[in-house]
Motif scaffolding. Structure first.
Motif, PDB file in Angstrom:
ATOM      1  N   LYS A  22       0.831  -1.201   0.000  1.00 35.79           N
ATOM      2  CA  LYS A  22       0.000   0.000   0.000  1.00 35.79           C
ATOM      3  C   LYS A  22       0.863   1.248   0.000  1.00 35.79           C
ATOM      4  O   LYS A  22       0.571   2.234  -0.668  1.00 35.79           O
ATOM      5  N   ASN A  40       2.201   1.788  -3.455  1.00 34.57           N
ATOM      6  CA  ASN A  40       1.168   2.317  -4.352  1.00 34.57           C
ATOM      7  C   ASN A  40       0.947   3.806  -4.123  1.00 34.57           C
ATOM      8  O   ASN A  40       0.782   4.585  -5.062  1.00 34.57           O
ATOM      9  N   LYS A  41       0.921   4.214  -2.853  1.00 33.34           N
ATOM     10  CA  LYS A  41       0.730   5.626  -2.539  1.00 33.34           C
ATOM     11  C   LYS A  41       1.888   6.463  -3.054  1.00 33.34           C
ATOM     12  O   LYS A  41       1.706   7.574  -3.550  1.00 33.34           O
ATOM     13  N   ASN A  94     -16.637   9.043  -6.701  1.00 33.21           N
ATOM     14  CA  ASN A  94     -16.460   7.609  -6.466  1.00 33.21           C
ATOM     15  C   ASN A  94     -15.472   6.910  -7.381  1.00 33.21           C
ATOM     16  O   ASN A  94     -14.642   6.134  -6.926  1.00 33.21           O
ATOM     17  N   CYS A  95     -15.594   7.151  -8.681  1.00 32.02           N
ATOM     18  CA  CYS A  95     -15.004   6.213  -9.630  1.00 32.02           C
ATOM     19  C   CYS A  95     -14.277   6.915 -10.782  1.00 32.02           C
ATOM     20  O   CYS A  95     -14.135   8.137 -10.812  1.00 32.02           O
ATOM     21  N   ASP A 115      -7.766  12.501  -7.868  1.00 29.49           N
ATOM     22  CA  ASP A 115      -7.445  11.129  -7.478  1.00 29.49           C
ATOM     23  C   ASP A 115      -8.655  10.507  -6.785  1.00 29.49           C
ATOM     24  O   ASP A 115      -9.098  11.001  -5.746  1.00 29.49           O
ATOM     25  N   LYS A 116      -9.197   9.440  -7.358  1.00 28.74           N
ATOM     26  CA  LYS A 116     -10.425   8.847  -6.822  1.00 28.74           C
ATOM     27  C   LYS A 116     -10.215   8.166  -5.475  1.00 28.74           C
ATOM     28  O   LYS A 116     -11.180   7.943  -4.735  1.00 28.74           O
ATOM     29  N   ASP A 117      -8.979   7.803  -5.158  1.00 28.49           N
ATOM     30  CA  ASP A 117      -8.713   7.136  -3.881  1.00 28.49           C
ATOM     31  C   ASP A 117      -8.623   8.135  -2.726  1.00 28.49           C
ATOM     32  O   ASP A 117      -9.193   7.926  -1.656  1.00 28.49           O
ATOM     33  N   THR A 118      -7.914   9.216  -2.950  1.00 30.93           N
ATOM     34  CA  THR A 118      -7.742  10.208  -1.881  1.00 30.93           C
ATOM     35  C   THR A 118      -8.814  11.296  -1.920  1.00 30.93           C
ATOM     36  O   THR A 118      -8.974  12.048  -0.960  1.00 30.93           O
ATOM     37  N   LYS A 119      -9.524  11.402  -3.060  1.00 32.97           N
ATOM     38  CA  LYS A 119     -10.530  12.455  -3.296  1.00 32.97           C
ATOM     39  C   LYS A 119      -9.893  13.841  -3.392  1.00 32.97           C
ATOM     40  O   LYS A 119     -10.596  14.857  -3.346  1.00 32.97           O
TER      41      LYS A 119
END
Length: 283
Positions: free
Chosen positions: A2, A5-6, A37-38, A60-64
């Protein structure tokens, strides 16, 4: 894994911002949280916020989190976030209109955080007359109303000159309208007005300038068709004290706006003064 990836995402974001900075003059970059979301959300958010050589959004959809890079001499983050809100996406600063959110595909309808809505509701309450901000807000609201009202008033004076087939006065009134257009502060407009203004102001200014530079009534009337079309787009999203009548001439297949329901045709003047009809009343 993880952590790796970050790190990769962070490096990718930095490289993207660096490339964007090279494309945009007077570039400044800010980060802001935008909810979604996506991958489809990512496409919509970035498309809504980005403008060629003026602004770029990398979400970035992961961090928003979104990196907003913009030409600080020509735009600002608020303008960008307003466009994104109108596309249906909440940010830390602007809440999307409910109807815009409701039109998002099911997979894109993110969970709207209560604290964001609460923040926006409090902001709306302050705008409506909170004690601490009452005088400042009143000035801002007055500016919002007066800015486009002056544009509309000068448009009607130009229309009246064309009704009278007075090319000299039409040229003069077009110059006054051009000045009114130039004094509009886009960042002070209400969101709907802001978006409409962004779509029309370049063509509107160009057409009005063309009218001001000629004494040929036929050329003036030709450009007035496009001016009226764009003024209609502005009038639809602006609140006015009195009704405005959107009228149509079947002979030239063109519209115009009038403060009177009685038809006075600006495309023919006294030759066919009453040719046309009211097709819409804007209130």
């Amino acid at each position: 894994m993880k952590s790796l990836n970050k790190s990769v995402m962070a490096i990718t974001l930095l490289l993207s911002v660096a490339f964007t900075n090279a494309q945009i003059k007077n570039a400044k970059t800010e980060t802001v949280k935008i909810f979604g979301n996506c991958g489809m959300c990512e496409t919509t958010i970035e498309k809504a916020g980005s403008l060629n050589k003026l602004a770029s959004v990398d979400w970035d959809k992961d961090t928003k989190m979104a990196a907003i890079t913009y030409d600080s001499a020509k735009t600002n983050p608020d303008e960008i976030l307003k466009r994104i809100a109108l596309a249906g996406y909440d940010s830390e600063k602007f809440l999307a209109p409910t109807d815009a959110f409701n039109t998002l595909p099911g997979c894109c309808q993110y969970e709207r955080e209560a604290k964001v809505a609460e923040k926006m509701e409090m902001s709306s309450m302050n705008t409506m007359g909170g004690h601490d901000n009452h005088s400042d807000v009143s000035v801002t609201t007055k500016e919002q109303v007066n800015q486009l009202k002056l544009v509309f008033d000068d448009y009607f004076l130009l229309k009246d000159a064309l009704v009278k087939t007075d090319a000299s006065v039409a040229s003069m009134k077009a110059k006054e309208l051009l000045t009114a257009i130039a004094t509009v502060k886009m960042e002070d407009l209400k969101m709907e007005e802001h978006m409409a203004w962004m779509k029309v102001y370049k063509e509107l200014g160009s057409d009005v300038k063309s009218i001001s530079e000629t004494q040929d009534i036929k050329i003036q009337r030709d450009f007035f068709k496009s001016v009226s079309k764009n003024m209609y787009e502005l009038m639809k999203v602006s609140k006015t004290d009195t009704p405005t009548y959107y009228q149509y001439c079947p002979m030239v297949k063109a519209n115009w706006l009038s403060k009177e329901n009685e038809v006075k045709n600006p495309y023919y003047g006294s030759k066919m003064m009453s040719c046309g009809k009211t097709v819409e009343t804007i209130k």
